[in-house]
Design a protein around this motif. Structure first.
Motif, PDB file in Angstrom:
ATOM      1  N   THR A 165       0.804  -1.222   0.000  1.00 47.34           N
ATOM      2  CA  THR A 165       0.000   0.000   0.000  1.00 47.34           C
ATOM      3  C   THR A 165       0.839   1.274   0.000  1.00 47.34           C
ATOM      4  N   SER A 166       2.120   1.157  -0.238  1.00 46.32           N
ATOM      5  CA  SER A 166       2.993   2.338  -0.178  1.00 46.32           C
ATOM      6  C   SER A 166       2.573   3.414  -1.178  1.00 46.32           C
ATOM      7  N   HIS A 167       1.967   3.020  -2.292  1.00 49.68           N
ATOM      8  CA  HIS A 167       1.552   3.984  -3.313  1.00 49.68           C
ATOM      9  C   HIS A 167       0.236   4.674  -2.948  1.00 49.68           C
ATOM     10  N   CYS A 168      -0.393   4.270  -1.853  1.00 48.94           N
ATOM     11  CA  CYS A 168      -1.703   4.817  -1.479  1.00 48.94           C
ATOM     12  C   CYS A 168      -1.611   5.915  -0.425  1.00 48.94           C
ATOM     13  N   ASP A 169      -0.425   6.207   0.065  1.00 48.12           N
ATOM     14  CA  ASP A 169      -0.285   7.094   1.217  1.00 48.12           C
ATOM     15  C   ASP A 169      -0.940   8.447   1.016  1.00 48.12           C
ATOM     16  N   TRP A 176      -8.452   4.467  -3.230  1.00 56.46           N
ATOM     17  CA  TRP A 176      -7.631   3.256  -3.146  1.00 56.46           C
ATOM     18  C   TRP A 176      -8.169   2.204  -4.117  1.00 56.46           C
TER      19      TRP A 176
END
Length: 231
Positions: A165-169, A176
């Motif tokens: 989920t690092s790209h969702c921060d 999402w």
């Protein structure tokens, strides 16, 4: 004795104002009544006195946590027989020390005690609620696992989730990818599950949760059993 609708709240120093800490049994019969406490502004209390009803409203939600409040509101709408636009937050189980700390912070406001039907109240774990506020995966405690084993499992799960989920921060939760959002929200369901309510590990065993919050769509004046203005 019920709180009379024409009565004004008693004025008491914050350190003398706190009644017994509530301790609601999560498995109480739906027809049972439960005792709860809530800290409210003077304006909110006057609204309750004058109209007979205090309802939550989305206009009071903190913008940074609007997603979390919206999720809780949807859960209430699904789980409770009542309905409404917002939520009233209360303590269902806590310690006297925590109530005193809150009373000190809310000096000038009103501590309201109410008795409500259990079926009109949604109970949730206060500490685990912060996973919802912070949009993080809730990795529930496990009473059957010793702390070192659970901690190792927690670390593995957390690292794996963080990588996925690092790209969702910087994205809103609504943006999402759907599978990730649904997985995250499924993990949050544990806050409503009493079997997952643990506080900490004391070196020998899991400590049962001491801080349980309650939300309801509204409280009515006839449900008030006590009201104190905090000096």
């Amino acid at each position: 004795m019920r709180f009379h609708e024409r009565a004004l709240p008693r004025w008491l120093p914050w350190f003398l104002s706190v009644p017994a800490a509530p301790h609601v049994q999560a498995d109480a019969d739906s027809d049972a009544y439960v005792d709860l406490h809530t800290f409210q502004t003077v304006k909110a209390f006057e609204e309750l006195r004058q109209t007979g009803v205090l309802e939550g409203s989305p206009r009071y939600w903190e913008p940074d946590f609007a997603e979390a409040y919206g999720w809780m509101k949807r859960e209430m709408d699904c789980r409770l027989p009542t309905s409404g636009d917002g939520m009233v937050w209360m303590w269902a189980a806590t310690t006297r020390r925590e109530l005193l700390n809150s009373a000190r912070r809310y000096r000038g406001e009103v501590l309201i005690s109410v008795r409500l039907p259990r079926k009109q109240v949604l109970l949730s774990h206060f500490g685990d609620w912060h996973s919802v506020l912070n949009r993080t995966l809730l990795i529930r405690g496990d009473r059957d696992l010793p702390w070192p084993d659970w901690e190792a499992r927690f670390d593995r799960s957390w690292d794996e989730w963080s990588e996925r989920t690092s790209h969702c921060d910087q994205m809103s939760l609504a943006s999402w990818p759907r599978p990730l959002r649904e997985e995250l929200e499924r993990s949050w369901q544990s806050i409503f599950d009493p079997s997952a309510w643990v506080e900490s590990y004391d070196g020998a065993s899991w400590v049962p949760a001491r801080h349980i919050q309650a939300t309801t769509h509204r409280i009515t004046l006839d449900a008030v059993t006590r009201a104190v203005r905090l000096l």
